[in-house]
Scaffold this motif. Structure first.
Motif, PDB file in Angstrom:
ATOM      1  N   SER A 177       0.814  -1.277   0.049  1.00  0.00           N
ATOM      2  CA  SER A 177      -0.134   0.008   0.076  1.00  0.00           C
ATOM      3  C   SER A 177       0.922   1.238   0.035  1.00  0.00           C
ATOM      4  CB  SER A 177      -0.988  -0.060   1.297  1.00  0.00           C
ATOM      5  OG  SER A 177      -0.159   0.259   2.565  1.00  0.00           O
ATOM      6  N   ILE A 178       2.117   1.221   0.480  1.00  0.00           N
ATOM      7  CA  ILE A 178       2.983   2.471   0.607  1.00  0.00           C
ATOM      8  C   ILE A 178       3.171   2.844  -0.889  1.00  0.00           C
ATOM      9  CG2 ILE A 178       5.285   3.485   1.115  1.00  0.00           C
ATOM     10  CD1 ILE A 178       5.235   1.710   3.448  1.00  0.00           C
ATOM     11  N   ASN A 179       3.732   1.767  -1.842  1.00  0.00           N
ATOM     12  CA  ASN A 179       3.750   2.030  -3.076  1.00  0.00           C
ATOM     13  C   ASN A 179       2.535   2.554  -3.761  1.00  0.00           C
ATOM     14  OD1 ASN A 179       5.395   1.369  -5.833  1.00  0.00           O
ATOM     15  ND2 ASN A 179       3.998  -0.167  -6.092  1.00  0.00           N
ATOM     16  N   HIS A 180       1.429   1.741  -3.650  1.00  0.00           N
ATOM     17  CA  HIS A 180       0.181   2.104  -4.403  1.00  0.00           C
ATOM     18  C   HIS A 180      -0.270   3.791  -3.915  1.00  0.00           C
ATOM     19  CE1 HIS A 180      -0.866  -2.195  -4.829  1.00  0.00           C
ATOM     20  NE2 HIS A 180       0.157  -1.876  -5.663  1.00  0.00           N
ATOM     21  N   THR A 181      -0.144   4.012  -2.621  1.00  0.00           N
ATOM     22  CA  THR A 181      -0.555   5.404  -2.413  1.00  0.00           C
ATOM     23  C   THR A 181       0.658   6.364  -2.870  1.00  0.00           C
ATOM     24  OG1 THR A 181      -1.384   4.400  -0.266  1.00  0.00           O
ATOM     25  CG2 THR A 181      -0.720   6.865  -0.348  1.00  0.00           C
ATOM     26  N   LEU A 182       1.983   6.254  -2.725  1.00  0.00           N
ATOM     27  CA  LEU A 182       2.741   7.252  -3.628  1.00  0.00           C
ATOM     28  C   LEU A 182       2.979   7.355  -4.893  1.00  0.00           C
ATOM     29  CD1 LEU A 182       6.127   6.295  -1.454  1.00  0.00           C
ATOM     30  CD2 LEU A 182       4.275   7.738  -0.871  1.00  0.00           C
ATOM     31  N   LEU A 231      -5.630  13.086   2.333  1.00  0.00           N
ATOM     32  CA  LEU A 231      -5.468  11.950   2.192  1.00  0.00           C
ATOM     33  C   LEU A 231      -6.212  10.937   3.351  1.00  0.00           C
ATOM     34  CD1 LEU A 231      -4.178   9.053   1.265  1.00  0.00           C
ATOM     35  CD2 LEU A 231      -2.021   9.752   2.820  1.00  0.00           C
ATOM     36  N   ILE A 232      -7.269   9.988   3.202  1.00  0.00           N
ATOM     37  CA  ILE A 232      -7.763   9.432   4.315  1.00  0.00           C
ATOM     38  C   ILE A 232      -7.214   7.966   4.596  1.00  0.00           C
ATOM     39  CG2 ILE A 232      -9.951   8.307   5.044  1.00  0.00           C
ATOM     40  CD1 ILE A 232     -11.459  10.540   3.250  1.00  0.00           C
ATOM     41  N   PHE A 233      -6.801   7.551   5.662  1.00  0.00           N
ATOM     42  CA  PHE A 233      -6.285   6.061   5.782  1.00  0.00           C
ATOM     43  C   PHE A 233      -7.591   5.453   6.409  1.00  0.00           C
ATOM     44  CE2 PHE A 233      -1.904   8.202   6.227  1.00  0.00           C
ATOM     45  CZ  PHE A 233      -1.481   7.448   5.588  1.00  0.00           C
ATOM     46  N   ASN A 234      -7.891   4.329   5.816  1.00  0.00           N
ATOM     47  CA  ASN A 234      -9.066   3.794   6.019  1.00  0.00           C
ATOM     48  C   ASN A 234      -8.712   2.178   6.720  1.00  0.00           C
ATOM     49  OD1 ASN A 234     -11.844   2.538   6.503  1.00  0.00           O
ATOM     50  ND2 ASN A 234     -11.716   1.635   4.101  1.00  0.00           N
ATOM     51  N   ASN A 277      -1.384   1.325  10.888  1.00  0.00           N
ATOM     52  CA  ASN A 277       0.004   0.969  10.748  1.00  0.00           C
ATOM     53  C   ASN A 277       0.863   2.205  10.760  1.00  0.00           C
ATOM     54  OD1 ASN A 277       2.610   0.017   9.685  1.00  0.00           O
ATOM     55  ND2 ASN A 277       1.550  -1.493   8.621  1.00  0.00           N
ATOM     56  N   PRO A 278       1.236   2.549  11.905  1.00  0.00           N
ATOM     57  CA  PRO A 278       2.117   3.816  12.348  1.00  0.00           C
ATOM     58  C   PRO A 278       3.250   3.975  11.224  1.00  0.00           C
ATOM     59  CG  PRO A 278       1.459   3.031  14.257  1.00  0.00           C
ATOM     60  CD  PRO A 278       0.942   1.909  13.300  1.00  0.00           C
ATOM     61  N   ALA A 279       3.957   2.613  11.054  1.00  0.00           N
ATOM     62  CA  ALA A 279       5.178   2.736  10.290  1.00  0.00           C
ATOM     63  C   ALA A 279       4.788   2.994   8.768  1.00  0.00           C
ATOM     64  CB  ALA A 279       5.873   1.290  10.492  1.00  0.00           C
ATOM     65  N   THR A 280       3.829   2.538   8.477  1.00  0.00           N
ATOM     66  CA  THR A 280       3.426   2.883   7.045  1.00  0.00           C
ATOM     67  C   THR A 280       2.949   4.088   6.850  1.00  0.00           C
ATOM     68  OG1 THR A 280       3.036   0.586   6.469  1.00  0.00           O
ATOM     69  CG2 THR A 280       1.804   2.144   5.097  1.00  0.00           C
ATOM     70  N   GLU A 281       1.906   4.587   7.655  1.00  0.00           N
ATOM     71  CA  GLU A 281       1.312   6.008   7.597  1.00  0.00           C
ATOM     72  C   GLU A 281       2.302   7.099   7.990  1.00  0.00           C
ATOM     73  OE1 GLU A 281      -2.102   5.761  10.071  1.00  0.00           O
ATOM     74  OE2 GLU A 281      -2.690   3.790   9.143  1.00  0.00           O
ATOM     75  N   ASP A 282       3.125   6.934   8.763  1.00  0.00           N
ATOM     76  CA  ASP A 282       4.151   7.976   9.174  1.00  0.00           C
ATOM     77  C   ASP A 282       4.992   8.093   7.814  1.00  0.00           C
ATOM     78  OD1 ASP A 282       3.299   8.282  11.658  1.00  0.00           O
ATOM     79  OD2 ASP A 282       4.602   7.246  12.712  1.00  0.00           O
ATOM     80  N   PHE A 283       5.384   7.166   7.210  1.00  0.00           N
ATOM     81  CA  PHE A 283       6.480   7.333   6.111  1.00  0.00           C
ATOM     82  C   PHE A 283       5.580   7.834   4.903  1.00  0.00           C
ATOM     83  CE2 PHE A 283       8.114   6.200   1.960  1.00  0.00           C
ATOM     84  CZ  PHE A 283       9.589   6.450   2.260  1.00  0.00           C
TER      85      PHE A 283
END
Length: 213
Positions: A142-147, A163-166, A170-176
């Motif tokens: 999801s990081i790749n798809h979001t970026l 941007l909405i996180f649903n 996942n703090p590591a993902t979302e913080d990045f």
């Protein structure tokens, strides 16, 4: 929180892929702003359309639900669903509904979904004068798809409203994602056992505060 709204919002809701919660996010935004709702292309009617789903979740009396420009039976990519009915989707068919109200426009799948040869969903956003809300869900990749989604919007010169996180955090993902992109982060939509108008109304209150209303 943003500054209070001084003009009607024109928001285009897209996801980083399919099944990430785009329709739920659209319903919450519609309720938060008491906005009108429009789904330009509906592909597939089972078990129901996205317009019918959003209508069933919105409680306010102001929102108006505008008819789709294309209603296609096959649950597939719009260009495939249209071809199955011997239809070619035309860019000229997409005109914003006439309304002075806020407007939430829900896309179909991800940003670069094909509508017709040489025509992508993203090609509609700038001519219609829309700002984009991106819905992301945490999963492997999801990081790749979001970026990629955010980069595509930037390359096209399209403004990301938020941007909405649903789903589960996942703090590591979302913080990045947050630190790498700097896009505004809207309230989270958490994992819910059942989606009801009451649940949508509860989230709408959070989003209303974010918009400064």
């Amino acid at each position: 929180m943003n500054s209070p709204l001084t003009s009607p919002q024109r928001l285009f809701v897209t996801g980083i892929g399919t099944d990430v919660g785009k329709t739920l996010a659209a319903a919450i935004l519609t309720e938060a702003l008491q906005a009108d709702y429009w789904k330009p292309v509906q592909a597939g009617f089972e078990p129901t359309t996205d317009t019918a789903t959003v209508r069933s979740l919105v409680s306010n009396a102001r929102s108006c639900f505008h008819p789709e420009a294309y209603r296609l039976q096959l649950p597939a990519s719009p260009h495939m669903a249209a071809a199955a009915e011997q239809i070619t989707i035309q860019a000229e068919a997409f005109q914003l509904p006439a309304t002075d109200n806020h407007l939430v426009v829900e896309g179909a799948g991800g940003l670069l979904v094909p509508l017709a040869p040489g025509l992508l969903l993203a090609d509609l956003i700038q001519p219609l004068g829309l700002e984009v809300v991106v819905v992301s869900r945490n999963y492997l990749g999801s990081i790749n798809h979001t970026l990629l989604t955010l980069e595509a919007l930037e390359r096209r010169g399209l403004r990301v409203r938020g941007l909405i996180f649903n789903g589960e955090p996942n703090p590591a993902t979302e913080d990045f994602i947050t630190q790498h992109t700097g896009v505004p982060i809207m309230p989270r939509i958490r994992l819910e056992i059942k989606i009801t108008p009451a649940v949508v109304s509860r989230y709408a209150a959070e989003f209303r505060t974010w918009f400064g209303r």
